[in-house]
Design a protein around this motif. Sequence first.
Motif, mmCIF file in Angstrom:
data_model
loop_
_atom_site.group_PDB
_atom_site.id
_atom_site.type_symbol
_atom_site.label_atom_id
_atom_site.label_comp_id
_atom_site.label_asym_id
_atom_site.label_seq_id
_atom_site.Cartn_x
_atom_site.Cartn_y
_atom_site.Cartn_z
ATOM 1 N N SER A 1 0.831 -1.209 0.000
ATOM 2 C CA SER A 1 0.000 0.000 0.000
ATOM 3 C C SER A 1 0.864 1.256 0.000
ATOM 4 N N GLU A 2 1.959 1.225 0.743
ATOM 5 C CA GLU A 2 2.866 2.378 0.776
ATOM 6 C C GLU A 2 3.522 2.584 -0.593
ATOM 7 N N PHE A 3 3.971 1.485 -1.225
ATOM 8 C CA PHE A 3 4.569 1.580 -2.566
ATOM 9 C C PHE A 3 3.584 2.180 -3.558
ATOM 10 N N THR A 4 2.370 1.625 -3.571
ATOM 11 C CA THR A 4 1.384 2.063 -4.561
ATOM 12 C C THR A 4 0.947 3.502 -4.316
ATOM 13 N N GLU A 5 0.888 3.911 -3.068
ATOM 14 C CA GLU A 5 0.529 5.306 -2.766
ATOM 15 C C GLU A 5 1.595 6.255 -3.303
#
Length: 102
Positions: A13-17
Amino acid sequence: FTVHESVTQKQISEFTEDLGDIGKVSVRKERAIISAIGEGMRSNRGLAGKMFTCLGQEGINIEMISQGANEINMSVVIDMHEQQRALEAVHKTFIEADGESV
């Protein structure tokens, strides 16, 4: 990009954000990468087509294609449930073909 299965959902989720700030991001799970690697990749025309054809004949859908800048490797992303059939098809096409490595 690909991530190892040990990467947590929070990390994904952090990567995609972060990546979402520069473009559209989608996440697909249960994928496998199949690669053909060799010096002959650079000088033999048609090897990519041969790989795509052998996978297509097995009904295996290629979701992504990548070739290294040095032109000695080519990788495809497929559904992980088709990885064994894909490996067997690529092996048969490139290794077993006419008893010689291509």
